[in-house]
Design a protein around this motif. Structure first.
Motif, PDB file in Angstrom:
ATOM      1  N   LYS A  47       0.527  -1.245   0.496  1.00 39.04           N
ATOM      2  CA  LYS A  47       0.185   0.172   0.375  1.00 39.04           C
ATOM      3  C   LYS A  47       1.156   1.466   0.251  1.00 39.04           C
ATOM      4  O   LYS A  47       0.438   1.687  -0.999  1.00 39.04           O
ATOM      5  CB  LYS A  47      -1.081  -0.084   1.443  1.00 39.04           C
ATOM      6  CG  LYS A  47      -2.082   1.219   1.715  1.00 39.04           C
ATOM      7  CD  LYS A  47      -2.449   1.210   2.690  1.00 39.04           C
ATOM      8  CE  LYS A  47      -3.783   2.065   3.261  1.00 39.04           C
ATOM      9  NZ  LYS A  47      -3.524   2.757   3.957  1.00 39.04           N
ATOM     10  N   ASP A  48       1.683   1.020   1.179  1.00 39.11           N
ATOM     11  CA  ASP A  48       3.380   2.447   1.693  1.00 39.11           C
ATOM     12  C   ASP A  48       3.539   2.196  -0.783  1.00 39.11           C
ATOM     13  O   ASP A  48       3.356   3.729  -0.769  1.00 39.11           O
ATOM     14  CB  ASP A  48       3.400   2.194   1.820  1.00 39.11           C
ATOM     15  CG  ASP A  48       3.183   3.031   2.759  1.00 39.11           C
ATOM     16  OD1 ASP A  48       1.883   3.113   3.190  1.00 39.11           O
ATOM     17  OD2 ASP A  48       3.449   1.760   4.643  1.00 39.11           O
ATOM     18  N   ALA A  49       3.822   1.319  -1.232  1.00 34.68           N
ATOM     19  CA  ALA A  49       4.476   1.180  -2.483  1.00 34.68           C
ATOM     20  C   ALA A  49       3.415   2.409  -3.315  1.00 34.68           C
ATOM     21  O   ALA A  49       4.154   3.133  -5.273  1.00 34.68           O
ATOM     22  CB  ALA A  49       5.456  -0.405  -2.816  1.00 34.68           C
ATOM     23  N   ALA A  50       2.178   1.481  -3.824  1.00 37.53           N
ATOM     24  CA  ALA A  50       0.989   2.509  -4.575  1.00 37.53           C
ATOM     25  C   ALA A  50       1.364   3.623  -4.288  1.00 37.53           C
ATOM     26  O   ALA A  50       1.092   4.351  -5.313  1.00 37.53           O
ATOM     27  CB  ALA A  50      -0.043   0.983  -4.468  1.00 37.53           C
ATOM     28  N   LEU A  51       0.688   4.368  -2.900  1.00 35.47           N
ATOM     29  CA  LEU A  51       0.889   5.623  -2.491  1.00 35.47           C
ATOM     30  C   LEU A  51       1.846   6.115  -3.283  1.00 35.47           C
ATOM     31  O   LEU A  51       1.764   6.986  -3.838  1.00 35.47           O
ATOM     32  CB  LEU A  51       0.670   5.582  -1.078  1.00 35.47           C
ATOM     33  CG  LEU A  51      -0.923   4.986  -0.503  1.00 35.47           C
ATOM     34  CD1 LEU A  51      -0.928   5.160   0.822  1.00 35.47           C
ATOM     35  CD2 LEU A  51      -2.002   6.107  -1.624  1.00 35.47           C
ATOM     36  N   ASP A  52       3.089   5.849  -3.043  1.00 32.86           N
ATOM     37  CA  ASP A  52       4.491   6.527  -3.589  1.00 32.86           C
ATOM     38  C   ASP A  52       4.485   6.199  -5.250  1.00 32.86           C
ATOM     39  O   ASP A  52       4.181   7.940  -5.851  1.00 32.86           O
ATOM     40  CB  ASP A  52       5.183   5.686  -3.048  1.00 32.86           C
ATOM     41  CG  ASP A  52       6.000   5.608  -2.140  1.00 32.86           C
ATOM     42  OD1 ASP A  52       5.690   7.040  -1.201  1.00 32.86           O
ATOM     43  OD2 ASP A  52       6.878   5.647  -1.335  1.00 32.86           O
ATOM     44  N   GLU A  53       3.497   5.439  -5.526  1.00 33.43           N
ATOM     45  CA  GLU A  53       4.093   5.375  -7.031  1.00 33.43           C
ATOM     46  C   GLU A  53       2.803   6.512  -8.111  1.00 33.43           C
ATOM     47  O   GLU A  53       3.110   6.492  -8.457  1.00 33.43           O
ATOM     48  CB  GLU A  53       3.611   4.063  -7.824  1.00 33.43           C
ATOM     49  CG  GLU A  53       4.618   2.869  -7.500  1.00 33.43           C
ATOM     50  CD  GLU A  53       5.865   3.501  -7.724  1.00 33.43           C
ATOM     51  OE1 GLU A  53       5.592   3.618  -9.214  1.00 33.43           O
ATOM     52  OE2 GLU A  53       6.519   3.544  -7.770  1.00 33.43           O
ATOM     53  N   LEU A  54       1.572   6.489  -6.558  1.00 33.84           N
ATOM     54  CA  LEU A  54       0.305   7.105  -6.935  1.00 33.84           C
ATOM     55  C   LEU A  54       1.245   8.564  -6.772  1.00 33.84           C
ATOM     56  O   LEU A  54       0.110   9.493  -8.227  1.00 33.84           O
ATOM     57  CB  LEU A  54      -1.017   6.998  -6.742  1.00 33.84           C
ATOM     58  CG  LEU A  54      -1.882   7.613  -6.457  1.00 33.84           C
ATOM     59  CD1 LEU A  54      -2.185   6.964  -7.913  1.00 33.84           C
ATOM     60  CD2 LEU A  54      -3.469   7.294  -5.851  1.00 33.84           C
ATOM     61  N   GLU A  55       1.709   9.035  -6.287  1.00 35.76           N
ATOM     62  CA  GLU A  55       2.199  10.138  -5.591  1.00 35.76           C
ATOM     63  C   GLU A  55       3.160  11.249  -7.328  1.00 35.76           C
ATOM     64  O   GLU A  55       3.324  11.985  -7.445  1.00 35.76           O
ATOM     65  CB  GLU A  55       3.011  11.030  -4.533  1.00 35.76           C
ATOM     66  CG  GLU A  55       1.693  10.888  -3.766  1.00 35.76           C
ATOM     67  CD  GLU A  55       2.904  11.209  -2.171  1.00 35.76           C
ATOM     68  OE1 GLU A  55       4.227  11.300  -1.985  1.00 35.76           O
ATOM     69  OE2 GLU A  55       2.572  10.250  -0.876  1.00 35.76           O
TER      70      GLU A  55
END
Length: 159
Positions: A47-55
């Motif tokens: 989830k944290d990695a996905a949010l980084d990609e989204l940013e």
């Protein structure tokens, strides 16, 4: 046929569009893996990695509108990484994957992003676009280092 077959450079806008697509693909990979995992800690890592990609994707989309990448100061230099992707085996995550496997998966996805930006940098060598890809490459190395540091803290035995 040209001898520079592998060297392709894009306009600023086309380059940003390509980078947006790459970040979106990374986000989708994390989301797909996250949805099938049972382990709560493993899901949180992805989830944290996905949010980084989204940013990243949103920053790139803003750059399409504004003509510049925000936070450029943080991307001036690449960050040293441990190259754990060579030690850890990438595999499709099963629903029973644990936090260690999820982190190894995330490390591989970040390494793929680094490789993508490295190729784009090389393809645009000498062109103004090379600097953009260099900054994106450097930012990805920072994210990879964060993941590797987490892996080291939690899963590598101290000698």
């Amino acid at each position: 046929m040209s001898q520079n077959k592998g060297k392709v450079c894009y306009t600023y806008e086309a380059a940003l569009e390509k980078a947006v697509q790459m970040e979106n693909d990374g986000f989708r990979n994390y989301l797909k893996a996250m949805r099938k995992l049972k382990d709560k800690q493993a899901r949180m890592i992805l989830k944290d990695a996905a949010l980084d990609e989204l940013e990243h994707k949103h920053a790139l989309e803003r750059a399409l509108v504004e003509g510049t990448i925000e936070g450029e100061h943080s991307m001036d230099r690449p960050v040293s990484t441990m190259n754990l992707d060579y030690v850890l085996h990438q595999k499709e995550l099963s629903p029973d994957a644990d936090a260690r496997q999820a982190l190894a998966y995330a490390i591989h996805l970040e390494k793929n992003a680094i490789d993508f930006y490295q190729k784009m940098m090389q393809g645009c060598e000498g062109a103004p676009m090379a600097k953009l890809f260099e900054k994106l490459h450097n930012d990805e190395t920072r994210h990879l280092q964060e993941l590797e540091d987490m892996y080291e803290r939690h899963f590598m035995a101290e000698n």
